[in-house]
Design an enzyme around this catalytic site. Structure first.
Site, PDB file in Angstrom:
ATOM      1  N   CYS A 104      -9.785  -7.073   2.142  1.00  0.00           N
ATOM      2  CA  CYS A 104      -9.802  -5.622   2.298  1.00  0.00           C
ATOM      3  C   CYS A 104     -11.207  -5.066   2.225  1.00  0.00           C
ATOM      4  CB  CYS A 104      -8.953  -4.965   1.225  1.00  0.00           C
ATOM      5  SG  CYS A 104      -7.255  -5.435   1.384  1.00  0.00           S
ATOM      6  N   THR A 131       0.851  -1.203   0.000  1.00  0.00           N
ATOM      7  CA  THR A 131       0.000   0.000   0.000  1.00  0.00           C
ATOM      8  C   THR A 131       0.883   1.248   0.000  1.00  0.00           C
ATOM      9  OG1 THR A 131      -1.753  -1.180   1.159  1.00  0.00           O
ATOM     10  CG2 THR A 131      -1.811   1.226   1.293  1.00  0.00           C
ATOM     11  N   THR A 162      14.113   4.580  10.000  1.00  0.00           N
ATOM     12  CA  THR A 162      15.094   3.515  10.222  1.00  0.00           C
ATOM     13  C   THR A 162      14.581   2.205   9.632  1.00  0.00           C
ATOM     14  OG1 THR A 162      15.819   4.627  12.212  1.00  0.00           O
ATOM     15  CG2 THR A 162      16.398   2.287  12.014  1.00  0.00           C
ATOM     16  N   HIS A 219       4.090 -10.248   2.757  1.00  0.00           N
ATOM     17  CA  HIS A 219       3.197 -11.200   3.431  1.00  0.00           C
ATOM     18  C   HIS A 219       2.355 -12.034   2.470  1.00  0.00           C
ATOM     19  CE1 HIS A 219      -0.854  -9.093   3.551  1.00  0.00           C
ATOM     20  NE2 HIS A 219      -0.092  -8.089   3.209  1.00  0.00           N
ATOM     21  N   GLN A 235      -0.215  -9.703  -6.317  1.00  0.00           N
ATOM     22  CA  GLN A 235      -0.740 -11.076  -6.436  1.00  0.00           C
ATOM     23  C   GLN A 235      -0.038 -11.876  -7.534  1.00  0.00           C
ATOM     24  OE1 GLN A 235      -2.697 -12.455  -4.273  1.00  0.00           O
ATOM     25  NE2 GLN A 235      -3.626 -10.726  -3.207  1.00  0.00           N
TER      26      GLN A 235
HETATM   27  N1  PLP Z   1      -2.505  -4.885  -4.035  1.00  0.00           N
HETATM   28  C1  PLP Z   1      -3.131  -6.065  -4.090  1.00  0.00           C
HETATM   29  C2  PLP Z   1      -3.535  -6.629  -5.410  1.00  0.00           C
HETATM   30  C3  PLP Z   1      -3.387  -6.781  -2.914  1.00  0.00           C
HETATM   31  O1  PLP Z   1      -4.015  -7.957  -2.969  1.00  0.00           O
HETATM   32  C4  PLP Z   1      -2.983  -6.214  -1.679  1.00  0.00           C
HETATM   33  C5  PLP Z   1      -3.294  -6.886  -0.401  1.00  0.00           C
HETATM   34  O2  PLP Z   1      -4.348  -7.485  -0.229  1.00  0.00           O
HETATM   35  C6  PLP Z   1      -2.325  -4.977  -1.689  1.00  0.00           C
HETATM   36  C7  PLP Z   1      -2.110  -4.337  -2.880  1.00  0.00           C
HETATM   37  C8  PLP Z   1      -1.876  -4.320  -0.407  1.00  0.00           C
HETATM   38  O3  PLP Z   1      -0.763  -4.980   0.118  1.00  0.00           O
HETATM   39  P1  PLP Z   1      -0.251  -4.656   1.600  1.00  0.00           P
HETATM   40  O4  PLP Z   1      -1.102  -5.464   2.513  1.00  0.00           O
HETATM   41  O5  PLP Z   1       1.187  -5.101   1.617  1.00  0.00           O
HETATM   42  O6  PLP Z   1      -0.376  -3.202   1.795  1.00  0.00           O
END
Ligand code: PLP
Length: 376
Positions: free
Chosen positions: A322, A69, A236, A200, A178
């Protein structure tokens, strides 16, 4: 436990866990000039090299962030800061993850013309559709590689090369979250000037991501301060998380094609099981990643079924993690009806998913269907 929610997050691998511990024990600040600092700095350097190797780019083109993000926010707002006074249009899609979609909304609020391409009748975003939207006034094209809700695999390499052929100066950004380490990604072949990835989703720790920025492209920083990450991302460095990320990358950069083949076989099995069931519909059948499949189970509301499965130690998502509690606008963009949206489950397989897991998953759905039939 049968975990089929790998698009939400993955179980960290042993190598990543060991990497985190090593990074915790190597407690020096990478910016310190003494040997404690140098030791930590060497760990960060090693992880950066691993991410660079995995994307076939230079280590100096890799910047660690707190998550994908942040990577995408940096890419989008950075492009705006560098070009947004002179040029006024950005092109994206209607199916982006909120990590791209919300910054785009904010750009719109700031007066940028945001053109969002919707999938066509086949659920596809074509290079032609994107090219029809870009013009001389465009400074950014941001398009994801694999959709997190349906698994749709977008022709991003073709899109970015078409854009750059006609408009070499337009900045291109790809959310590869993804697709990373699930498909081979080479920065040169993909043609994106910036790429967002997250640890993750690849069996690494949470709270760490990376942004690839093509050498020579100047993107103003989002976070300013101590000048870490060549002043691209001050703060940091989280040595433990970076180190865990690096170890996961080293592990999963290997055998991408072999794992993809296994994922395709599992996807075929899942589709067979759905067809045999008769009450399960596939929500997206276009060009897709085998790692993510969206289905609708006739008559069974997503949340009810999700919790039913949970009681049997089977974990899936009702859409995208999300969009917890909220109806997904993205599924509607793929032409999925409101009734099917209400009964959607997202099945996302991971490194240790087996055929038996999918068989057990379908059998549990069968039981739920039978219980529902009894109640009727
Ligand atoms: N972009 C996509 C396609 C995702 O599936 C996700 C997480 O679900 C993200 C961005 C965001 O990743 P992060 O959790 O590392 O911010």
């Amino acid at each position: 436990m049968i975990y089929l929610d790998n698009a939400a997050t993955t179980r960290p691998c042993d190598e990543a866990k060991a990497g985190v511990v090593k990074g915790l024990e190597t407690f020096g600040n990478p910016s310190s000039l003494h040997s404690c600092g140098l030791e930590a700095e060497l760990l960060v350097r090693d992880a950066r090299q691993a991410v660079a190797d995995s994307l076939s780019c230079l280590p100096e083109e890799v910047y660690f962030t707190s998550c994908a993000t942040e990577s995408s926010n940096t890419a989008i707002f950075g492009a705006y800061k560098s070009q947004g006074k002179r040029l006024h249009r950005v092109v994206t899609t209607t199916i982006e993850h909120p990590a791209t979609a919300r910054p785009m909304d904010e750009l719109e609020r700031l007066g940028v013309e945001v053109v969002r391409i919707a999938p066509d009748d086949n659920g596809e975003i074509t290079p032609e559709a994107v090219m029809a939207a870009v013009n001389d006034d465009t400074f950014l094209v941001s398009i994801m590689m694999v959709n997190n809700e349906t698994g749709a695999l977008l022709p991003v390499d073709k899109i970015f090369s078409a854009v750059h052929r006609k408009f070499p100066k337009i900045i291109t950004h790809c959310d590869c979250v993804q697709g990373y380490l699930k498909f081979p990604i080479k920065t040169k072949t993909l043609g994106a000037d910036m790429i967002s990835v997250s640890a993750h989703k690849i069996c690494g720790p949470k709270g760490i991501g990376a942004l690839y920025i093509r050498k020579g492209l100047h993107i103003p920083a989002l976070l300013m301060g101590g000048g870490q990450e060549k002043a691209q991302r001050s703060g940091t460095e989280s040595v433990p998380l970076i180190c865990g990320f690096g170890e996961a990358v080293k592990k999963y950069s290997k055998d991408i094609s072999k794992r993809l083949e296994k994922a395709r076989a599992l996807e075929t099995k899942l589709l067979e099981l759905c067809e045999k069931n008769g009450g399960i519909k596939l929500n997206f059948t276009g060009t897709k990643s085998p790692y993510v499949t969206s289905i609708s189970v006739d008559g069974l509301k997503s949340e009810v079924l999700l919790h039913y499965l949970e009681k049997k130690d089977i974990f899936v998502s009702s859409g995208s993690a999300c969009s917890k509690g909220k109806k997904s606008g993205v599924l509607a963009e793929f032409g999925i009806s409101p009734a099917d949206m209400d009964t959607t489950l997202r099945v996302s397989i991971g490194a240790d998913t087996s055929e038996d897991d999918l068989i057990a998953f379908e059998a549990a759905i069968c039981e739920a269907q039978q219980e529902l039939a009894r109640l009727k």
